[in-house]
Scaffold this active site. Structure first.
Site, PDB file in Angstrom:
ATOM      1  N   ARG A  73       0.837  -1.198   0.000  1.00 43.39           N
ATOM      2  CA  ARG A  73       0.000   0.000   0.000  1.00 43.39           C
ATOM      3  C   ARG A  73       0.875   1.252   0.000  1.00 43.39           C
ATOM      4  NH1 ARG A  73       0.394   3.676   2.648  1.00 43.39           N
ATOM      5  NH2 ARG A  73       0.280   2.533   4.594  1.00 43.39           N
ATOM      6  N   PHE A 112       8.759  10.680  -3.152  1.00 42.17           N
ATOM      7  CA  PHE A 112       8.275  12.005  -2.743  1.00 42.17           C
ATOM      8  C   PHE A 112       9.116  12.473  -1.571  1.00 42.17           C
ATOM      9  CE2 PHE A 112       5.352  14.450   0.034  1.00 42.17           C
ATOM     10  CZ  PHE A 112       4.659  15.267  -0.844  1.00 42.17           C
ATOM     11  N   LEU A 114       9.714  15.119   1.082  1.00 44.95           N
ATOM     12  CA  LEU A 114       9.297  16.304   1.841  1.00 44.95           C
ATOM     13  C   LEU A 114      10.053  16.355   3.172  1.00 44.95           C
ATOM     14  CD1 LEU A 114       7.282  18.734   2.074  1.00 44.95           C
ATOM     15  CD2 LEU A 114       5.688  17.166   3.182  1.00 44.95           C
ATOM     16  N   THR A 115      10.057  15.223   3.902  1.00 51.39           N
ATOM     17  CA  THR A 115      10.661  15.176   5.239  1.00 51.39           C
ATOM     18  C   THR A 115      12.174  15.341   5.170  1.00 51.39           C
ATOM     19  OG1 THR A 115       8.919  13.640   5.862  1.00 51.39           O
ATOM     20  CG2 THR A 115      10.844  13.715   7.308  1.00 51.39           C
ATOM     21  N   CYS A 222      -1.290  16.761  -2.191  1.00 51.36           N
ATOM     22  CA  CYS A 222      -0.861  15.370  -2.448  1.00 51.36           C
ATOM     23  C   CYS A 222      -1.115  14.527  -1.198  1.00 51.36           C
ATOM     24  CB  CYS A 222       0.630  15.293  -2.776  1.00 51.36           C
ATOM     25  SG  CYS A 222       1.171  16.386  -4.090  1.00 51.36           S
ATOM     26  N   ARG A 227      -3.280  10.376   2.315  1.00 54.29           N
ATOM     27  CA  ARG A 227      -3.784  10.053   3.663  1.00 54.29           C
ATOM     28  C   ARG A 227      -5.124   9.324   3.597  1.00 54.29           C
ATOM     29  NH1 ARG A 227      -2.318  16.050   6.111  1.00 54.29           N
ATOM     30  NH2 ARG A 227      -0.168  15.588   6.716  1.00 54.29           N
ATOM     31  N   GLU A 348       2.924  10.479   7.048  1.00 54.72           N
ATOM     32  CA  GLU A 348       1.766  11.225   6.510  1.00 54.72           C
ATOM     33  C   GLU A 348       1.017  11.964   7.619  1.00 54.72           C
ATOM     34  OE1 GLU A 348       0.645  11.447   3.384  1.00 54.72           O
ATOM     35  OE2 GLU A 348       1.511   9.754   2.286  1.00 54.72           O
ATOM     36  N   THR A 350       1.736  12.571  11.952  1.00 53.95           N
ATOM     37  CA  THR A 350       1.661  11.684  13.122  1.00 53.95           C
ATOM     38  C   THR A 350       0.265  11.769  13.733  1.00 53.95           C
ATOM     39  OG1 THR A 350       2.313  13.417  14.666  1.00 53.95           O
ATOM     40  CG2 THR A 350       4.110  12.156  13.655  1.00 53.95           C
ATOM     41  N   PHE A 368      -0.271  23.780  17.717  1.00 52.63           N
ATOM     42  CA  PHE A 368       1.008  23.175  17.276  1.00 52.63           C
ATOM     43  C   PHE A 368       2.165  23.826  18.013  1.00 52.63           C
ATOM     44  CE2 PHE A 368      -1.647  21.998  13.629  1.00 52.63           C
ATOM     45  CZ  PHE A 368      -1.295  20.672  13.530  1.00 52.63           C
TER      46      PHE A 368
END
Ligand code: TGC
Ligand code: FAD
Length: 368
Positions: A73, A112, A114-115, A222, A227, A348, A350, A368
């Site tokens: 997946r 991808f 990003l992190t 995206c 998600r 994606e 936490t 946040f």
């Protein structure tokens, strides 16, 4: 139809090899050709070789893939939602024609980025930068924990250009770009996770996706797609654990010659599992229908990603308990699912990130 053919594919091609691939920490490359032939990569996208079957079908495909293993997946999430989706929505016509048909058949693989090592939950603070040079753009920085990174032909790389986050297509083999597989994982062992390094990496002018120059909004779009697919996938992992627990409890005999399924506490566990899986299926189906109608909010998606992964983890842990000592054996899939889900609850967004996203929606206050 797509759900049943995915289930058949998983039963035939994946289940016979996945435990060993997991133990060997190997992505099963041999499934790529049959996976490509199935024709479900890029499920919700239309044209350029994509099937255009919508998000409910995409979700059901993910559910059956993750009933096999989260690595499958994950592969589909990255390929479909994090690579094909941005090329489709933000790419130029030339970028779409070049990449989408190849990605739809798994002849090419994407990742991808990003992190970063120091910026996970808050990508707005990313340090990877692009500057304009005569030949195009020069990228410097590093990305971490990138699914498919070292097997990818193309990387979607998010970098700040003049202070604004933009999306670039960086091809494998580009000078100054390297990808290193991360080892020693206890989770998602049948998936490749990598570090991407950019050292004065020069990409041509047309590597920038024209529609992905709007800050993090493009990257988050995206993630909305991915998600939602993960929310479905987690249900699949829970279903596999539940079914294993049912089968095992009917055959395992303890106390007075009776199967453990005849004990009331075990029955309660099975009832709780089935109830939670059914609730997740209905909630996720409704939210996916809203997505197809263009009415979904990111907070709806946070709700199902958060709920379903936590639900799946609890079911995996309970199923492992019902199997007793056998629960830790690779003869059964539950410990593999349980360990995989420890990544799924983190990537994606936490569990905390989705909690605070929904909290902000309810109260209007960002915590946040
Ligand atoms: P914020 O200031 O709230 O928003 C910035 C801009 O983005 C827009 N936006 C969204 N748009 C669409 N969908 C969403 N879900 C959106 N969320 C925000 C927003 O409207 C704004 O637009 P504009 O036009 O005003 O600029 O953003 P923030 O920087 O404060 O971020 C908030 C937060 C914490 C929710 C966000 O940073 C976040 O989601 N963090 C989690 C990071 C994350 O999920 N990383 C995932 C990496 S990829 C991955 O894990 C792949 S695993 C794949 C696999 O193997 O399956
Ligand atoms: P951190 O952000 O450091 O968070 C650590 C802890 O602090 C978490 O519990 C978090 O919830 C909590 N926390 C952080 N901020 C707050 C706050 N404000 N309030 C309360 N709690 C807070 N990334 C990609 O870009 N592409 C990929 O393909 C990809 N694949 C991945 C594959 C795997 C197997 C894994 C494990 C990760 C992958 N990731 C990928 C990275 C993933 O998206 C990040 O790990 C995730 O976003 C969390 O970032 P972090 O690990 O830096 O944790």
């Amino acid at each position: 139809l797509m759900m049943n053919s995915t289930k058949d594919f998983v039963n035939k091609e994946v289940l016979p090899i996945i435990d060993q691939a997991y133990m060997d920490a190997r992505f099963p490359n041999e499934i790529l050709a049959p996976l490509g032939k199935m024709g479900f990569l890029g499920a919700p996208l239309e044209g350029y070789g994509c099937p255009g079957v919508g998000y409910v079908a995409y979700g059901l495909i993910n559910m059956m893939l993750e009933a096999g293993d989260s690595a499958l997946r994950s592969f589909n999430s990255v390929q479909t939602s994090l690579v094909m989706f941005p090329i489709y929505h933000f790419g130029s016509e030339a970028q779409k024609q070049k990449w989408l048909p190849e990605l739809a058949t798994a002849r090419k693989i994407g990742c991808f980025g990003l992190t970063e090592p120091d910026h996970g939950s808050n990508p707005a603070e990313m340090e990877t930068k692009a500057v304009k040079v005569d030949a195009g753009y020069k990228i410097n920085g590093a990305k971490m924990w990138i699914t498919n990174g070292s097997i990818a032909d193309v990387a979607i790389v998010w970098a700040k250009y003049e202070g604004n986050v933009c999306g670039f297509l960086v091809e494998k083999g580009t000078k100054g770009f390297s990808a290193k597989t991360m080892t020693n994982k206890h989770s998602l062992r049948a998936s490749i996770t990598s570090e991407l390094i950019f050292e004065d990496c020069i990409v041509p002018e047309d590597a920038l996706m024209p529609g992905a120059q709007v800050g993090l909004r493009a990257a988050f779009q995206c993630l909305n797609s991915a998600r939602l697919g993960i929310a479905w996938g987690a249900i699949g992992a829970a279903m596999a654990c539940y079914q294993t627990a049912v089968d095992y409890s009917l055959s395992r005999v303890q106390f007075h010659g009776k199967p453990i399924a005849s004990h009331q506490l075990i029955q309660k566990d099975l009832v709780d599992m089935l109830t939670e899986i059914s609730k997740a299926q209905f909630l996720t189906l409704q939210i996916t229908r809203l997505k197809e109608q263009g009415k979904v909010k990111p907070e709806h998606i946070s709700m199902v990603k958060r709920n379903n992964v936590k639900m799946a983890l609890e079911i995996a842990r309970k199923s492992r308990d019902i199997l007793g000592a056998n629960g830790i054996s690779a003869e059964y899939p539950v410990m593999r699912h349980m360990c995989n889900l420890e990544s799924v609850i983190t990537y994606e967004g936490t569990d905390n990130v989705h909690t605070l996203t929904i909290g902000k929606y309810i109260t209007g206050i960002s915590a946040f």
